[in-house]
Design a protein around this motif. Structure first.
Motif, PDB file in Angstrom:
ATOM      1  N   HIS A 198      21.803 -52.261 -30.497  1.00  0.00           N
ATOM      2  CA  HIS A 198      22.300 -50.935 -30.110  1.00  0.00           C
ATOM      3  C   HIS A 198      22.454 -50.089 -31.381  1.00  0.00           C
ATOM      4  O   HIS A 198      23.561 -49.864 -31.865  1.00  0.00           O
ATOM      5  CB  HIS A 198      23.623 -51.072 -29.361  1.00  0.00           C
TER       6      HIS A 198
ATOM      7  N   GLY B 112      14.301 -48.506 -27.976  1.00  0.00           N
ATOM      8  CA  GLY B 112      15.279 -49.440 -27.443  1.00  0.00           C
ATOM      9  C   GLY B 112      14.692 -50.665 -26.773  1.00  0.00           C
ATOM     10  O   GLY B 112      15.422 -51.606 -26.467  1.00  0.00           O
TER      11      GLY B 112
ATOM     12  N   GLU C 238      21.047 -46.884 -31.838  1.00  0.00           N
ATOM     13  CA  GLU C 238      20.534 -45.538 -31.582  1.00  0.00           C
ATOM     14  C   GLU C 238      21.189 -44.495 -32.476  1.00  0.00           C
ATOM     15  O   GLU C 238      20.528 -43.591 -32.997  1.00  0.00           O
ATOM     16  CB  GLU C 238      20.727 -45.170 -30.115  1.00  0.00           C
TER      17      GLU C 238
END
Length: 276
Positions: A85, A78, A87
């Protein structure tokens, strides 16, 4: 002066937003972008010069090199603003993450994009790790830089020193105190390191690949960087090293029981490591 935690979070969020907008504009054709660059991966083990190599490549105007971005499914990188974003995508479909977030469109001036992956990263005994390697090895034009180090004693010592000091990238100028190395543990490391190299030599055989030997890179940096840049298909640039080389110290001054080890490994395949 260092930024406050709040300022750092705001800065990271801003960079992620800007990168996301730029990528969306490139994907939509609103900004010039291309994906016909060289894709590459640096494969190897820690303490073999991967940081030196990646930082040096990143000093080239046509190269983007990421670090250890596919360690495991719970280690989302990250800190890279470029990935935004992502993930969930990283965890559930690492191949799509690599295809759409790493090997995506970049400004047309970029000639090569890649990252480093250590032998123990993306373990192939897991479904997630297999997905990573299946994707990478399925790229027909992927170029591979196989990082190796001739003297495994120096690799082992470097690992032990890093573990002792907690400095995996050495910034301080202080010399490490001499360490006592366990002969059995050193032998196990030598054997496992060479076995891993051989395993990946077989896995990567027949693909566009060059070996990058740490001793050669540090002895003749300019020539090796020229060879690597040519392999990656980018115009030659005289790039500065990404890390500062520390003054050399003899193995005997760093290993408390060096004489004992040298005698014990005499007449073995590892004898050449003890040349002092």
């Amino acid at each position: 002066m260092s930024q406050s935690p709040v300022r750092q979070r705001v800065t990271r969020a801003t960079m992620r937003t800007l990168n996301d907008l730029r990528h969306r504009a490139q994907d939509a054709g609103l900004l010039v972008g291309a994906a016909d660059y060289t894709r590459f991966v640096c494969v190897g083990s820690p303490r073999t010069g991967s940081t030196l190599l990646l930082r040096s490549l990143n000093n080239h105007s046509q190269i983007i090199g990421y670090g250890e971005i596919v360690k495991n499914d719970d280690r989302y990188p990250g800190h890279y603003h470029e990935f935004g974003h992502s993930e969930a995508l990283f965890r559930h479909d690492p191949a799509a993450f690599l295809r759409t977030k790493v090997f995506r469109k970049y400004p047309s001036a970029i000639g090569a994009v890649g990252f480093k992956i250590f032998y123990h990263h993306a373990p192939r005994e897991t479904a997630w790790g297999r997905a990573v390697w299946d994707y990478l090895l399925g790229l027909p034009d992927l170029k591979l830089l196989h990082l190796k180090r001739r003297n495994l004693l120096k690799t082992y010592l470097s690992r032990q020193q890093a573990g002792e000091s907690g400095e995996y990238i050495k910034y301080s100028a202080n010399g490490d105190k001499p360490l006592r190395l366990d002969p059995a543990e050193a032998l196990a490391f030598f054997e496992s390191a060479r076995a891993a190299e051989a395993q990946y030599d077989i896995l990567l055989k027949g693909r566009p690949l060059i070996d990058v030997i740490y001793e050669d890179l540090t002895r003749d940096y300019a020539a090796e960087m020229g060879r690597i840049q040519s392999f990656l298909g980018v115009a030659y640039e005289d790039v500065n090293p990404g890390t500062e080389k520390r003054p050399g110290r003899s193995l005997a001054s760093q290993i408390e029981n060096y004489a004992e080890l040298k005698q014990g490994f005499g007449g073995t395949p590892w004898e050449s490591f003890f040349s002092e």
